[in-house]
Design an enzyme around this catalytic site. Structure first.
Site, PDB file in Angstrom:
ATOM      1  CB  CYS A   7      -0.926  -0.079   1.116  1.00 37.95           C
ATOM      2  SG  CYS A   7      -2.404  -1.186   1.245  1.00 37.95           S
TER       3      CYS A   7
ATOM      4  CD  GLU B 158       2.584  -1.037   3.061  1.00 37.08           C
ATOM      5  OE1 GLU B 158       1.602  -0.314   3.115  1.00 37.08           O
ATOM      6  OE2 GLU B 158       2.752  -2.087   2.393  1.00 37.08           O
TER       7      GLU B 158
END
Length: 787
Positions: free
Chosen positions: A431, A433
């Site tokens: 997502c 990170e």
């Protein structure tokens, strides 16, 4: 789009996702009949990897230019019973759930029942994990205080660097051989285990070369049978590519793409490494091959685009392996969370945008596929044309590419002690990170429910939903004489549950190292070969374990309401507040109106609420950051939910911000849905008040009306908005460009909106495939315009 790509894209979109039992059967066959128990566990795992690649069916589709599938064919999705074994109920749920269905045939059910479940029961990581963690961990997990990724997914939210574009697997095997000799002559007390790991890596490397050879042989046979001259020559060319890579370093654009794809299949065949594995800085990696091929006259822009389009289809052919247990019902996406990075800066810190960057953006817009996910790293050194090109794709309502702040990503990694070059060459995966590509084992351990911790605090350590004691007794709600006393109790509960989470994760990390090492993935990540250590055992240069905080907006607004109304204005008693919460605001309509409409809310550039948000964030950061993990690294925090804010909402009762029981929590670092009333710039100012550099990633979504982009000036205004947020060192932002009315229509007549794509959290998905709660949550997000 050429006709062949149109046909392949259509086939990929129309293929029915199904459960393939092939890998499960092969891994079970290996451990049942081909493992004599004398091999070390790393060599056992490498031998199992080779067995699968030797035996699995290989598939070549008509017209495709890049070959290889995870299962026997497109959308045929394997399972990983050594990690988590699907029950017969799981298969029934997957086959019958209304959305994101995986077809399960009778033969698959029979094999699962008669062969897979009997063998792996009690042996899978999931079974072993729940045997080893303590009762406090299980109680917190069951109550929804936190989740655990590694009960269903292998460690590894990791990304490749440029290694495979410089080296063939024969070169990697040479490095392994050198280090085997080094350890043989050394005096390490654990040299035998390190030698076993290195020999396992060598077997894994040789296995992928063998696998590519199988494809080369298949392509040669197809070429001999082909009657169309152009396709005959093409198949012969593809065969020669597969003979070349991955054994040798690639020399052409085509070879580079096929090489990566073989490596991708190797990683996701060995283990399901929390999906997200991807080529990282693809535009930078491909640039030398593109320029050389253009100069040599063996490639033009049209052919390069066609190869990239074929490459995109390969990603879209791989649905995420389905979950088990309650998440088989909750997890509604096929997305595998691969995130291709574009732009940013190079190793010297200079602008890295190039002609391949724009070529890939063209492919993203034209293909309009959910997979792979895409993002741009936006640096202060990147040109405005780059940002505007990305926004012209986003304005179509696609939700891609997402936009990340290069300076924040680099700053986050530098704070963590990473080398400046490693930081510049890194980026984001999954997502949002952050990680050092090709150098880091960074693991997402699970989500952490911040509002639930406040709920437990208000009920003196009890979970009001189950009545079970989860935390220490820190005082009845009515006993707090000041907001500070309440917040001190919240701090005690927060640290208590973080301690439980980390204590369990240290056990879990050791379990993975012991039972399921990853010798193939270890080949690809520095410094596993040099150390002779597995990726799951601390072999990587950097080893980070992340705990993802969820519901920052919800917990902030709840604390703000308590501080404002109960302890300062004193227009609401704590007794009334607790009665309203216990009754889910039944007969407390006036109080709920006050809490919803007359209380300070995060997301409006209101220091009253935002200061509480910052205090909660800092407490969470201090509770987690820097604590040692099992692999020689440390725990850190991210702030993202994927879709867990919906699940966490279901296990959290009514809250003091006026939210009713069971409703979704706030998403990412976004405000509570509908609570941001002062426009998008106010949201960004609020979100920028905590230090994003202390995290490994934050997720902020906003919803804009399509009319914003109707004129070129709209693109420029949104571009200024992004640049302003990034100057305040925000990490990430993405936009849903859609009107709520259209989403409501799509709920009523989904057949008319089958291709409507929305931004969910850190990924995009088809709106009609989302669960009703998630659809409603997206509809309820504030809809912004720009003046």
């Amino acid at each position: 789009m050429k006709e062949r790509i149109r046909l392949l894209r259509g086939k990929s979109l129309e293929a029915e996702p199904l459960i393939s039992i092939e890998r499960a059967q092969l891994i079970t066959d290996f451990y049942s009949n081909h493992d004599d128990g004398t091999m070390s566990i790393p060599r056992q795992r490498a031998s199992a990897f080779r067995f699968i690649l030797e035996k699995k069916e290989i598939h070549v589709d008509d017209g495709e230019l890049i070959v290889g599938e995870r299962g026997p064919g497109p959308k045929e999705t394997p399972t990983y019973p050594e990690i988590c074994t699907h029950t017969m109920k799981d298969l029934e749920i997957l086959d019958t759930r209304e959305k994101i269905r995986f077809s399960v045939c009778d033969e698959v059910r029979r094999i699962q029942r008669d062969e897979i479940i009997p063998f792996w029961s009690g042996r899978s990581i999931r079974d072993l994990l729940f045997e080893r963690v303590d009762d406090e961990w299980k109680a917190a997990y069951d109550s929804g205080i936190f989740t655990e990724f590694q009960e269903q997914r292998a460690p590894g939210h990791t990304v490749l660097d440029d290694k495979i574009y410089r080296m063939g697997f024969s070169d990697l095997r040479g490095e392994i051989a050198e280090n085997i000799e080094k350890f043989k002559s050394g005096d390490n007390v654990d040299k035998e285990s390190r030698l076993e790991e290195l020999m396992a890596m060598d077997t894994a490397a040789e296995s992928l070369i063998m696998f590519a050879g199988r494809y080369a042989k298949k392509l040669e046979a197809l070429s001999m049978e082909e009657t169309d001259k152009d396709r005959k020559d093409e198949l012969a060319k593809m065969a020669s590519v597969c003979r070349k890579v991955p054994e040798n370093a690639p020399e052409t654009f085509w070879e580079a793409l096929q090489y990566y794809w073989f490596v991708h299949l190797g990683v996701i065949t060995e283990l399901n490494t929390w999906d997200s594995f991807n080529p990282g800085r693809l535009d930078r990696h491909l640039l030398p091959f593109y320029r050389n091929d253009i100069a040599a006259g063996i490639l033009d822009e049209e052919k390069a685009k066609e190869l990239l389009q074929s490459f995109w289809i390969k990603f879209n052919n791989q649905p995420a392996p389905p979950k088990v247990g309650v998440t088989a019902q909750e997890s509604n996406t096929y997305t595998d969370f691969c995130l291709i990075n574009l732009g940013g800066v190079d190793a010297e810190g200079d602008d890295a945008v190039n002609e391949v960057t724009y070529l890939i953006l063209d492919v993203i817009e034209e293909m309009r596929l959910l997979q792979p996910g895409s993002m741009i790293q936006l640096s202060r050194k990147n040109p405005e044309d780059f940002l505007h090109r990305a926004l012209r794709i986003i304005k179509t309502g696609y939700g891609q590419p997402s936009i990340f702040n290069s300076e924040a990503i680099i700053g986050e990694m530098l704070r963590q002690g990473k080398d400046i070059v490693d930081a510049r060459n890194g980026g984001a995966s999954g997502c949002v990170e952050t990680g050092a590509f090709g150098k880091e084992c960074y693991i997402l351990t699970g989500y952490f429910n911040l509002p639930k911790v406040l709920e437990v605090t208000l009920f003196n350590g009890l979970d009001p939903l189950s009545g079970e004691r989860l935390g220490p007794a820190t005082g009845e709600a009515g006993s707090f004489q000041s907001f500070q006393e309440l917040f001190d109790a919240f701090r005690v509960q927060l640290r208590h549950f973080v301690d439980i989470k980390i204590r369990g994760n240290i056990i879990i990390e050791e379990l993975w190292s012991e039972v399921l090492p990853a010798p193939f993935l270890s080949l690809l990540i520095d410094d596993c070969i040099v150390k002779g250590l597995d990726y799951n055992s601390g072999g990587a240069r950097y080893n980070s374990s992340y705990i993802q905080g969820v519901g920052l907006g919800s917990v902030t607004d709840s604390l703000a309401a308590l501080k404002f109304h109960v302890f300062e204005k004193k227009d609401v008693s704590i007794g009334s507040m607790m009665k309203a919460i216990r009754s889910d605001f039944e007969s407390f309509d006036e109080l709920r109106h006050i809490l919803l409409q007359e209380s300070p809310k995060y997301g409006n550039d209101d220091d009253y609420a935002d200061s509480i948000m910052t205090e909660v964030f800092n407490e969470y950061f201090e509770a987690v950051d820097g604590r040692p993990n099992w692999k020689g690294g440390v725990f850190r925090i991210d702030m993202l939910p994927t879709t867990c804010h919906v699940y966490f909402g279901k296990v959290t009762g009514a809250m003091p911000d006026g939210r009713k029981a069971g409703k979704p929590l706030s998403e990412g670092i976004s405000p509570v849905q509908g609570a941001d009333r002062d426009g998008p710039t106010a949201v960004l100012r609020s979100a920028a008040k905590f230090d994003h550099i202390k995290t490994g990633g934050t997720l902020l979504n906003q919803k804009f009306t399509p009319g914003i982009f109707s004129e070129e000036s709209g693109i420029e205004k949104v571009g200024h908005l992004v640049r302003s947020y990034f100057r305040m060192m925000g990490h990430h932002i993405q936009f849903n460009v859609v009107e709520a009315d259209m989403l409501r229509k799509a709920q009523k007549t989904p057949e008319d909106y089958r291709n409507l794509i929305v931004r969910v959290a850190g990924y995009s998905d088809y709106f009609v495939d989302l669960g009703t709660e998630l659809q409603n949550e997206i509809i309820e997000r504030t809809e912004h315009g720009i003046n």
